[in-house]
Design an enzyme around this catalytic site. Sequence first.
Site, short mmCIF file in Angstrom:
data_model
loop_
_atom_site.label_atom_id
_atom_site.label_comp_id
_atom_site.label_asym_id
_atom_site.label_seq_id
_atom_site.Cartn_x
_atom_site.Cartn_y
_atom_site.Cartn_z
N ASP A 84 -4.63 -18.16 15.62
CA ASP A 84 -6.00 -18.15 15.10
C ASP A 84 -6.97 -18.67 16.16
O ASP A 84 -6.58 -19.17 17.21
CB ASP A 84 -6.10 -19.03 13.85
CG ASP A 84 -5.24 -18.51 12.71
OD1 ASP A 84 -5.01 -17.29 12.66
OD2 ASP A 84 -4.79 -19.33 11.89
N TYR B 287 6.01 -23.75 16.75
CA TYR B 287 4.67 -24.32 16.91
C TYR B 287 4.77 -25.83 17.05
O TYR B 287 5.65 -26.47 16.45
CB TYR B 287 3.79 -24.01 15.69
CG TYR B 287 3.12 -22.65 15.71
CD1 TYR B 287 1.86 -22.49 16.27
CD2 TYR B 287 3.75 -21.55 15.14
CE1 TYR B 287 1.23 -21.25 16.26
CE2 TYR B 287 3.13 -20.30 15.13
CZ TYR B 287 1.87 -20.16 15.70
OH TYR B 287 1.26 -18.94 15.69
#
EC number: 5.4.99.12
Length: 268
Positions: free
Chosen positions: A52, A110
């Site tokens: 994002d 992540y």
Amino acid sequence: MKRVALLVQYDGSYFSGWQRQKNAISVQEMIEDALFKVSNQMIKTFAAGRTDSGVHASGQVVHFDIDFVIPSDRYANVLNSRLPSTIRILESVEVKKNWHACYSAVYRHYRYVINNSKIPNLFLNKWSWHRYQKSLDEFLMSKALNGMIGEHDFYAFQKSGSTRSTSVTTIKSIEIERTEDLILIDIKATGFLYGMVRSIVGQLVLVGEKKISPEIFKDRWVGKKKQDVHESAPANGLCFVNSVYQETIFKRIDKNDLFPKFVIRGYS
């Protein structure tokens, strides 16, 4: 026609995310524009993870198909000379025609970084969330993670606007480690929902500040109580570390070199 894979790093604070958009600058657009400058061909790229806006990557994996004279292992250098300094190609290799950066991935990794120091640090601001109001209890945060490993419905942690057909995914591991004032949250999963990691971190911080209990944290995601999940961690602390495949794709870069590292104030 050959298929080329790229190992990519980028500073997400300069981009609207990975995916090309009409009125914003994306990482995908920058790489595809660089490929056009090289080959005069409109090349479509595919990434392992669609990060994002504001999210960084230390080991994003990208592939594209091209019919051009440049050897596959030369694309890293050729593209770097045509990309902004906020995007770097670490390695480029030729892969099998049926290999896919996204669909061939076994899992993705992540990392979220929280700076829990009361003293601000300018050099950490871009890469971490400065959450200093209270000392975070990383042991309570770790306790809240009980039961999250495996296949579950994480609807409570999915932001509105997701295009996924299901909110079920599999978390392979999730770990919390404190190094002085830095708290590192590492999550590996087969796939991630839209806004999932930032929502999880936002809730974990509430646990660490003792605003909610580990039991309430679990009740929210198990009970799919999305309406109770309001806090979301900011994008700048999140980094796509890498994606893992059945076979070794990149030979020259050690996976340990992909971790975001801090070498200031004793952090490493």
